[in-house]
Motif scaffolding. Structure first.
Motif, PDB file in Angstrom:
ATOM      1  N   PRO A 283       0.812  -1.228   0.000  1.00 12.45           N
ATOM      2  CA  PRO A 283       0.000   0.000   0.000  1.00 12.45           C
ATOM      3  C   PRO A 283       0.839   1.268   0.000  1.00 12.45           C
ATOM      4  O   PRO A 283       0.525   2.218  -0.717  1.00 12.45           O
ATOM      5  N   VAL A 284       1.930   1.253   0.792  1.00  9.96           N
ATOM      6  CA  VAL A 284       2.737   2.472   0.858  1.00  9.96           C
ATOM      7  C   VAL A 284       3.381   2.752  -0.497  1.00  9.96           C
ATOM      8  O   VAL A 284       3.364   3.887  -0.981  1.00  9.96           O
TER       9      VAL A 284
ATOM     10  N   GLY B 298       0.840   3.980  -2.802  1.00  3.46           N
ATOM     11  CA  GLY B 298       0.505   5.345  -2.422  1.00  3.46           C
ATOM     12  C   GLY B 298       1.535   6.334  -2.953  1.00  3.46           C
ATOM     13  O   GLY B 298       1.184   7.367  -3.535  1.00  3.46           O
ATOM     14  N   ILE B 299       2.825   5.990  -2.780  1.00  2.00           N
ATOM     15  CA  ILE B 299       3.874   6.896  -3.254  1.00  2.00           C
ATOM     16  C   ILE B 299       3.799   7.006  -4.780  1.00  2.00           C
ATOM     17  O   ILE B 299       3.907   8.097  -5.346  1.00  2.00           O
TER      18      ILE B 299
ATOM     19  N   MET C  90       1.236   6.575  -6.737  1.00  3.80           N
ATOM     20  CA  MET C  90       0.062   7.375  -7.122  1.00  3.80           C
ATOM     21  C   MET C  90       0.335   8.849  -6.861  1.00  3.80           C
ATOM     22  O   MET C  90       0.033   9.708  -7.688  1.00  3.80           O
ATOM     23  N   PHE C  91       0.943   9.117  -5.704  1.00  3.81           N
ATOM     24  CA  PHE C  91       1.304  10.487  -5.375  1.00  3.81           C
ATOM     25  C   PHE C  91       2.220  11.075  -6.452  1.00  3.81           C
ATOM     26  O   PHE C  91       2.001  12.184  -6.931  1.00  3.81           O
TER      27      PHE C  91
ATOM     28  N   ILE D  54      -0.600  13.293  -8.158  1.00  2.26           N
ATOM     29  CA  ILE D  54      -0.878  14.386  -7.220  1.00  2.26           C
ATOM     30  C   ILE D  54       0.274  15.387  -7.129  1.00  2.26           C
ATOM     31  O   ILE D  54       0.061  16.593  -7.145  1.00  2.26           O
TER      32      ILE D  54
ATOM     33  N   ARG E  96       5.931   3.061 -10.175  1.00  4.65           N
ATOM     34  CA  ARG E  96       5.881   4.384 -10.804  1.00  4.65           C
ATOM     35  C   ARG E  96       6.151   4.274 -12.303  1.00  4.65           C
ATOM     36  O   ARG E  96       5.438   4.849 -13.129  1.00  4.65           O
TER      37      ARG E  96
ATOM     38  N   VAL F 262       5.669   1.732 -14.174  1.00  3.97           N
ATOM     39  CA  VAL F 262       4.549   1.067 -14.833  1.00  3.97           C
ATOM     40  C   VAL F 262       3.373   2.030 -14.974  1.00  3.97           C
ATOM     41  O   VAL F 262       2.733   2.094 -16.017  1.00  3.97           O
TER      42      VAL F 262
ATOM     43  N   THR G 207      -9.800  11.652  -9.652  1.00  2.00           N
ATOM     44  CA  THR G 207      -8.456  11.082  -9.704  1.00  2.00           C
ATOM     45  C   THR G 207      -8.452   9.639  -9.217  1.00  2.00           C
ATOM     46  O   THR G 207      -7.821   8.758  -9.801  1.00  2.00           O
ATOM     47  N   THR G 208      -9.189   9.386  -8.110  1.00  2.00           N
ATOM     48  CA  THR G 208      -9.272   8.032  -7.572  1.00  2.00           C
ATOM     49  C   THR G 208      -9.788   7.061  -8.627  1.00  2.00           C
ATOM     50  O   THR G 208      -9.253   5.977  -8.809  1.00  2.00           O
TER      51      THR G 208
ATOM     52  N   TRP H 294      -7.995   3.781 -10.086  1.00  4.38           N
ATOM     53  CA  TRP H 294      -8.541   2.446  -9.840  1.00  4.38           C
ATOM     54  C   TRP H 294      -9.087   1.779 -11.087  1.00  4.38           C
ATOM     55  O   TRP H 294      -8.979   0.590 -11.256  1.00  4.38           O
TER      56      TRP H 294
ATOM     57  N   ASN I 105     -12.910  10.360  -3.295  1.00  3.10           N
ATOM     58  CA  ASN I 105     -11.704  10.859  -3.938  1.00  3.10           C
ATOM     59  C   ASN I 105     -10.804  11.572  -2.939  1.00  3.10           C
ATOM     60  O   ASN I 105      -9.604  11.316  -2.860  1.00  3.10           O
TER      61      ASN I 105
ATOM     62  N   VAL J 157      -9.189   9.065  -0.548  1.00  8.36           N
ATOM     63  CA  VAL J 157      -8.117   8.285  -1.166  1.00  8.36           C
ATOM     64  C   VAL J 157      -6.882   9.149  -1.414  1.00  8.36           C
ATOM     65  O   VAL J 157      -5.751   8.745  -1.150  1.00  8.36           O
ATOM     66  N   LEU J 158      -7.127  10.376  -1.902  1.00 13.27           N
ATOM     67  CA  LEU J 158      -5.986  11.253  -2.179  1.00 13.27           C
ATOM     68  C   LEU J 158      -5.226  11.573  -0.899  1.00 13.27           C
ATOM     69  O   LEU J 158      -3.989  11.564  -0.884  1.00 13.27           O
TER      70      LEU J 158
ATOM     71  N   LEU K 230      -5.088   9.742   1.770  1.00 11.30           N
ATOM     72  CA  LEU K 230      -4.361   8.535   2.168  1.00 11.30           C
ATOM     73  C   LEU K 230      -3.081   8.392   1.360  1.00 11.30           C
ATOM     74  O   LEU K 230      -2.017   8.064   1.889  1.00 11.30           O
ATOM     75  N   SER K 231      -3.211   8.650   0.061  1.00 16.00           N
ATOM     76  CA  SER K 231      -2.043   8.515  -0.805  1.00 16.00           C
ATOM     77  C   SER K 231      -0.944   9.479  -0.396  1.00 16.00           C
ATOM     78  O   SER K 231       0.228   9.107  -0.277  1.00 16.00           O
ATOM     79  N   VAL K 232      -1.344  10.727  -0.135  1.00 11.94           N
ATOM     80  CA  VAL K 232      -0.346  11.719   0.296  1.00 11.94           C
ATOM     81  C   VAL K 232       0.259  11.295   1.623  1.00 11.94           C
ATOM     82  O   VAL K 232       1.474  11.372   1.827  1.00 11.94           O
TER      83      VAL K 232
ATOM     84  N   THR L 254       0.556   8.191   2.946  1.00  9.82           N
ATOM     85  CA  THR L 254       1.501   7.079   2.791  1.00  9.82           C
ATOM     86  C   THR L 254       2.789   7.566   2.142  1.00  9.82           C
ATOM     87  O   THR L 254       3.878   7.165   2.538  1.00  9.82           O
ATOM     88  N   ALA L 255       2.625   8.440   1.146  1.00 11.67           N
ATOM     89  CA  ALA L 255       3.823   8.944   0.472  1.00 11.67           C
ATOM     90  C   ALA L 255       4.712   9.667   1.476  1.00 11.67           C
ATOM     91  O   ALA L 255       5.923   9.452   1.513  1.00 11.67           O
TER      92      ALA L 255
ATOM     93  N   PRO M 215       7.889  -5.168 -16.957  1.00 10.57           N
ATOM     94  CA  PRO M 215       8.841  -4.280 -16.310  1.00 10.57           C
ATOM     95  C   PRO M 215       9.794  -5.097 -15.464  1.00 10.57           C
ATOM     96  O   PRO M 215       9.412  -6.012 -14.758  1.00 10.57           O
TER      97      PRO M 215
ATOM     98  N   ARG N  87      14.386   3.296 -18.457  1.00 15.62           N
ATOM     99  CA  ARG N  87      13.298   4.177 -18.831  1.00 15.62           C
ATOM    100  C   ARG N  87      13.411   5.489 -18.073  1.00 15.62           C
ATOM    101  O   ARG N  87      13.230   6.555 -18.613  1.00 15.62           O
TER     102      ARG N  87
END
Lengths: 353, 317
Positions: free
Chosen positions: A126-127, A130-131, A133-134, A138, A225, A227, A246-247, A251, B12, B15-16, B18-20, B22-23, B296, B304
């Protein structure tokens, strides 16, 4: 006119000239048929011989790769036989590891390997998604490349560094703050609580799993990233144009599009986590015990081998360690083969994009 | 706004964030490791580190023997692995492309690429240390070479696959024999990519510890004898970090910093090499010669991303 390409002395060309005398019967018919000038046939014969030799050299090199793997399997099986015959199948499901009594049960390291790798994946996937996707959706565009490059460079840090960092920094932190909190809040819960019993040692299965997670993080992230970035902008823009959030784009468009690559990346990360030695050896505790609690110290296959192999002088002990290696090999081989098979299955179903 | 749209945008936002989150967490941890490494490592760097041998606890010392040992074994391993890897990669990309042996060998190479390095150590122990009855730097180099080999094979194979077919046909039409087409045309066209692979392989093996534990072992003293155990940075770091002595731990951090720095340099070098050759490679899709397989692999992904670094530098210009 003779085709002359040997203008400059070339080490490979000289080697070829030495290796290949100018005789060959098989070309004669072809030369006849194609009406090649007689003075050229010698050169053609020579070329043909050279090609055969070059091909043979490259073939032998490729065969060496196969021989290495075959040799590795043969060595592991041969070395494992004494322990496996002495212990029988009990090797796999008992957990007594006693070098004095010559009793070896591999359940504890096998379980330790599987559990730490699972923890690493549960945290790492997940992490890293998340990174990724970020980074692709984002993050401000200016920062994307530097952060991405930094993560890829971090993937090169040797695992022994993660090990000592885990030992000197992560472990005290876990012992001081995280584990007492886990015991207090999650410990009393039914079922889940079983995972968080006992004193907060710091080192243990959970610690090993977390260090592994941090170690595979840059690895999985950079693949994910890359991919994600292969998704054509057109697809992404169409989805946004239809009003997707965006989600939803991630997905429903990005992840399905790169499923193949994601599975490949995760499986490679898993393979790494299963076989990792140094990052785990420092923080796992190295005790042959099985406990329901994640906070208890344990061991993994690779940690056990790394710790004991140089001190093992009894034949049975050595053999038991090699048998552990065989088990590790089988586990990683299964994971990799499974990954390959899944990739192939998806490829076939989608008719090779 | 309908309830459905509101729900979708709420999802949205969750999720965003959460993504930030985790990042941020992930990046903080990675940043923490790098910072620790740099701060602890730099404080351990001094002239003694490069000039003195590994000490007994309590006396001054450095890592000179380990640095030399690591460099020697890594260099020797690359000398063994590079020619074999390039030739094998050539076979798998050219001659064995459609054969059964070729596909088996490619599969096996991918398995070796991610086989646990400690098993390579065990295997090399079995066929060098056991018959010779002593640990040696040769055994360590062979173990490292076996780890570098699949990396080089894979990258060579990928890079040769990128060389346009018309290039080979043109060379063959001029009368060049097959091997000449490979050596003078294909290898040259794929050269910088192959060099990148070799550099990445060197980076990979220079930090490997597990395969050296039972092959090269370690040596407290200065030794350049390839038939004897040899000191090397990763094993010294492992031993010293686990010791209870402060000065040994300090040396371990110094060694960890040195080795990470060396790997960083190799990685950056690999990027520069592959970035320099990028303009030519970017025109390849137009020729329709990019292999269709999008699998990949870590190596490829690095190429790449190297492409993206090169765009960065060119836009700066």
């Amino acid at each position: 006119m003779r085709p002359r390409l040997r203008d400059r002395p070339n080490p490979v060309a000289i080697l070829m000239a030495v290796l290949c005398p100018m005789t060959d019967e098989t070309l004669a018919a072809a030369v006849e048929e194609l009406r090649i000038a007689p003075e050229m046939t010698g050169t053609l014969h020579l070329y043909r011989r050279q090609d055969a030799v070059f091909r043979a050299i490259t073939f032998l090199s490729a065969a060496l790769v196969v021989i290495v793997l075959a040799g590795m399997i043969a060595f592991l099986i041969h070395g494992a036989i004494p322990a496996l015959t002495a212990m029988g199948p009990a090797f796999f499901w008992t957990s007594d590891w006693d070098t004095v009594e010559d009793v070896y049960g591999a359940l504890a390291p096998i379980a330790g390997t599987l559990i730490t790798a699972t923890i690493a994946m549960v945290i790492g996937i997940p992490v890293s998604f998340g990174i990724a996707m970020f980074l692709t959706e984002i993050c401000p565009v200016v920062l994307r490349r530097p952060i991405g490059t930094a993560i890829e460079l971090l993937a090169g840090i040797p695992s022994v560094v993660f090990g000592i960092w885990g030992l000197f920094y992560l472990t005290p932190m876990l012992q001081e703050y995280v584990q007492p909190a886990l015991i207090d809040y999650l410990g009393p819960l039914p079922i889940i609580g079983m995972l968080f019993q006992g004193p907060p040692f710091g080192i243990g299965i959970l610690d090993g799993g977390i260090v592994l997670a941090i170690m595979v993080l840059p690895y999985i992230t950079s693949i994910t990233r890359d991919v994600f970035m292969t998704v054509p902008a057109l697809l992404r823009e169409s989805a946004y144009g239809m009003g997707c959030t965006t989600t939803e784009v991630v997905w429903k468009i990005v992840i399905p599009y790169c499923r193949v690559g994601l599975i490949g990346g995760v499986m490679l990360g898993l393979g790494r986590a299963l076989g990792e030695t140094m990052a785990v050896t420092f923080v796992i505790g190295n005790t042959y015990q099985i406990s329901a609690s994640l906070l208890a110290p344990g061991t993994t296959i690779s940690a056990a081998i790394a710790n004991e192999f140089n001190e093992a002088f009894e034949e049975q002990h050595l053999s038991a360690l090699i048998a552990l290696g065989l088990v590790l090999f089988l586990i990683t081989f299964t994971v990799l083969a499974l990954a390959k098979w899944m990739l192939m299955a998806i490829d076939k179903r989608e008719g090779r994009r | 706004m309908s309830a459905r749209v509101r729900r979708r945008s709420a999802v949205n936002i969750v999720v965003l964030s959460l993504s930030v989150a985790t990042a941020l967490i992930g990046l903080v941890f990675l940043g923490l490791i790098s910072w620790t490494l740099v701060s602890r490592g730099l404080s351990a760097i001094n002239l003694d580190l490069f000039t003195l041998e590994t000490p007994p606890p309590g006396s001054p010392g450095g890592l000179a023997n380990a640095i030399v040992g690591s460099a020697m074994m890594t260099g020797l391993a690359m000398l063994i692995a590079t020619p074999i890897g390039i030739l094998a990669g050539t076979y798998l990309a050219e001659y064995g492309r459609d054969s059964r042996f070729g596909s088996v060998a490619r599969f096996i190479n991918d398995i070796l690429l991610s086989a646990p390095s400690i098993l390579v150590g065990l295997f090399v122990y079995g066929f060098t240390v056991l018959p010779m009855q002593h640990y040696s730097a040769w055994a360590g180099s062979i173990a490292l070479a076996l780890i570098a080999l699949p990396v080089i094979v894979r990258s060579t194979q990928d890079m040769i696959g990128l060389v346009p077919v018309p290039l080979r046909e043109a060379a063959a039409a001029l009368g060049a024999p097959e091997w000449r087409v490979m050596v003078s045309i294909v290898w040259r066209a794929a050269g910088s990519g192959m060099l990148t692979g070799v550099l990445l392989a060197a980076a990979r093996i220079s930090g490997e510890t597990a395969p050296l534990l039972f092959t090269a072992l370690n040596n407290q003293f200065w030794s350049t004898d390839l038939n004897a155990p040899m000191a090397n940075l990763p094993v010294v770091i492992y031993r010293f970090a686990l010791s209870p002595y402060d000065d040994w731990q300090q040396l371990a951090w110094g060694g960890a910093f040195l080795i990470t720095f060396a790997i960083l340099v190799l990685n950056v070098l690999a990027r520069l090499v592959s970035a320099r050759s990028q303009p030519a490679k970017r025109s390849l899709p137009a020729l329709g010669c990019i292999p269709s397989q999008p699998t990949p692999k870590p190596l490829r992904s690095r190429y790449r991303s190297a492409a993206s670094t090169s765009t960065m530098t060119s836009s700066r210009r």
